[in-house]
Design a protein around this motif. Structure first.
Motif, PDB file in Angstrom:
ATOM      1  N   PRO A  24       0.833  -1.207   0.000  1.00  0.00           N
ATOM      2  CA  PRO A  24       0.000   0.000   0.000  1.00  0.00           C
ATOM      3  C   PRO A  24       0.870   1.260   0.000  1.00  0.00           C
ATOM      4  O   PRO A  24       2.051   1.216   0.321  1.00  0.00           O
ATOM      5  CB  PRO A  24      -0.805  -0.126   1.297  1.00  0.00           C
ATOM      6  N   TRP A  25       0.245   2.390  -0.323  1.00  0.00           N
ATOM      7  CA  TRP A  25       0.942   3.669  -0.245  1.00  0.00           C
ATOM      8  C   TRP A  25       1.168   3.998   1.217  1.00  0.00           C
ATOM      9  O   TRP A  25       0.290   3.832   2.054  1.00  0.00           O
ATOM     10  CB  TRP A  25       0.120   4.785  -0.889  1.00  0.00           C
ATOM     11  N   TRP A  26       2.374   4.442   1.541  1.00  0.00           N
ATOM     12  CA  TRP A  26       2.720   4.858   2.898  1.00  0.00           C
ATOM     13  C   TRP A  26       3.007   6.341   2.905  1.00  0.00           C
ATOM     14  O   TRP A  26       3.698   6.858   2.042  1.00  0.00           O
ATOM     15  CB  TRP A  26       3.946   4.131   3.408  1.00  0.00           C
ATOM     16  N   LYS A  27       2.505   7.000   3.906  1.00  0.00           N
ATOM     17  CA  LYS A  27       2.774   8.430   4.116  1.00  0.00           C
ATOM     18  C   LYS A  27       4.202   8.589   4.600  1.00  0.00           C
ATOM     19  O   LYS A  27       4.628   7.881   5.504  1.00  0.00           O
ATOM     20  CB  LYS A  27       1.780   8.988   5.135  1.00  0.00           C
ATOM     21  N   VAL A  28       4.932   9.500   3.994  1.00  0.00           N
ATOM     22  CA  VAL A  28       6.302   9.778   4.422  1.00  0.00           C
ATOM     23  C   VAL A  28       6.255  11.059   5.230  1.00  0.00           C
ATOM     24  O   VAL A  28       5.862  12.105   4.729  1.00  0.00           O
ATOM     25  CB  VAL A  28       7.249   9.939   3.218  1.00  0.00           C
ATOM     26  N   THR A  29       6.630  10.952   6.490  1.00  0.00           N
ATOM     27  CA  THR A  29       6.590  12.104   7.382  1.00  0.00           C
ATOM     28  C   THR A  29       7.949  12.780   7.420  1.00  0.00           C
ATOM     29  O   THR A  29       8.947  12.243   6.945  1.00  0.00           O
ATOM     30  CB  THR A  29       6.177  11.668   8.806  1.00  0.00           C
ATOM     31  N   SER A  30       7.990  13.933   8.038  1.00  0.00           N
ATOM     32  CA  SER A  30       9.237  14.691   8.066  1.00  0.00           C
ATOM     33  C   SER A  30      10.323  13.984   8.856  1.00  0.00           C
ATOM     34  O   SER A  30      11.495  14.242   8.678  1.00  0.00           O
ATOM     35  CB  SER A  30       8.985  16.081   8.666  1.00  0.00           C
ATOM     36  N   ASP A  31       9.951  13.052   9.767  1.00  0.00           N
ATOM     37  CA  ASP A  31      10.961  12.342  10.541  1.00  0.00           C
ATOM     38  C   ASP A  31      11.514  11.126   9.805  1.00  0.00           C
ATOM     39  O   ASP A  31      12.411  10.469  10.284  1.00  0.00           O
ATOM     40  CB  ASP A  31      10.406  11.887  11.899  1.00  0.00           C
ATOM     41  N   ALA A  32      10.966  10.801   8.618  1.00  0.00           N
ATOM     42  CA  ALA A  32      11.379   9.609   7.887  1.00  0.00           C
ATOM     43  C   ALA A  32      12.685   9.841   7.209  1.00  0.00           C
ATOM     44  O   ALA A  32      12.955  10.476   6.342  1.00  0.00           O
ATOM     45  CB  ALA A  32      10.313   9.180   6.900  1.00  0.00           C
TER      46      ALA A  32
END
Length: 191
Positions: free
Chosen positions: A183-191
């Motif tokens: 699935p699509w995963w959200k990439v956050t600023s901490d990634a």
């Protein structure tokens, strides 16, 4: 100096509890030991009894970015496995990390999530984040364009059996290939 010594002793103690036979202390502190060991200090005996892969995996990633006009722009697939293979092939002293980080993170993810991509434990959530972060870092190095979401595709090809021509073996392996789209995963600023 005291902090370094304390950290070193704690590390040795936690690794000992991880590799020691089951006992009262290691069972009581199992969650703390696992939190320290996984994914960076995992121990196993494969150095002495290797278990070679019976499949070849091609792990690719693509990203999605929402433009200011609201349209979603999806990138082409980037073959992360080929990037790793190239880094290893053209390096006289490739690091263990270059050779195994992506492959081992995928293997751990697949073991913990099965075929439905559901995280059933804290460790499964951690491995999902770990795999996502590795992919996001590698795509950012290759592409450089901004993105908010990432998707992985894993193509598993069985290692061709011996005998016959190379062409016949590759054709048989390709015919038995399995493709898994995560699935699509959200990439956050901490990634």
């Amino acid at each position: 100096m005291a902090l370094c010594l304390t950290t070193a002793l704690a590390h040795v103690g936690l690794v000992f509890l991880h590799v020691a036979p089951p006992n009262v202390v290691s069972q009581r502190f199992n969650s703390q030991v696992d939190a320290w060991i996984y994914p960076f200090f995992e121990q196993n005996w494969r150095l002495f009894a290797p278990d070679p892969d019976s499949v070849n995996r091609q792990i690719s990633a693509r990203t999605a970015h929402t433009a200011p006009d609201g349209s979603v722009q999806v990138s082409d697939w980037i073959d992360l496995t080929a990037v790793d293979a190239s880094d290893i092939k053209h390096n006289g002293f490739p690091s263990h990390t270059s050779q195994n980080m992506l492959r081992r993170s995928w293997t751990s993810y697949a073991e913990l999530h099965g075929g439905d991509d559901r995280s059933r434990s804290d460790r499964a959530v951690m491995m999902q984040r770990y795999l996502r972060n590795i992919a996001a870092d590698r795509v950012a190095e290759q592409d450089g364009r901004p993105f908010e979401n990432i998707q992985l595709r894993v193509v598993t090809l069985p290692v061709a059996a011996q005998g016959g021509t190379d062409r016949d073996r590759r054709a048989a392996a390709t015919k038995n290939a399995e493709t898994r789209l995560l699935p699509w995963w959200k990439v956050t600023s901490d990634a």
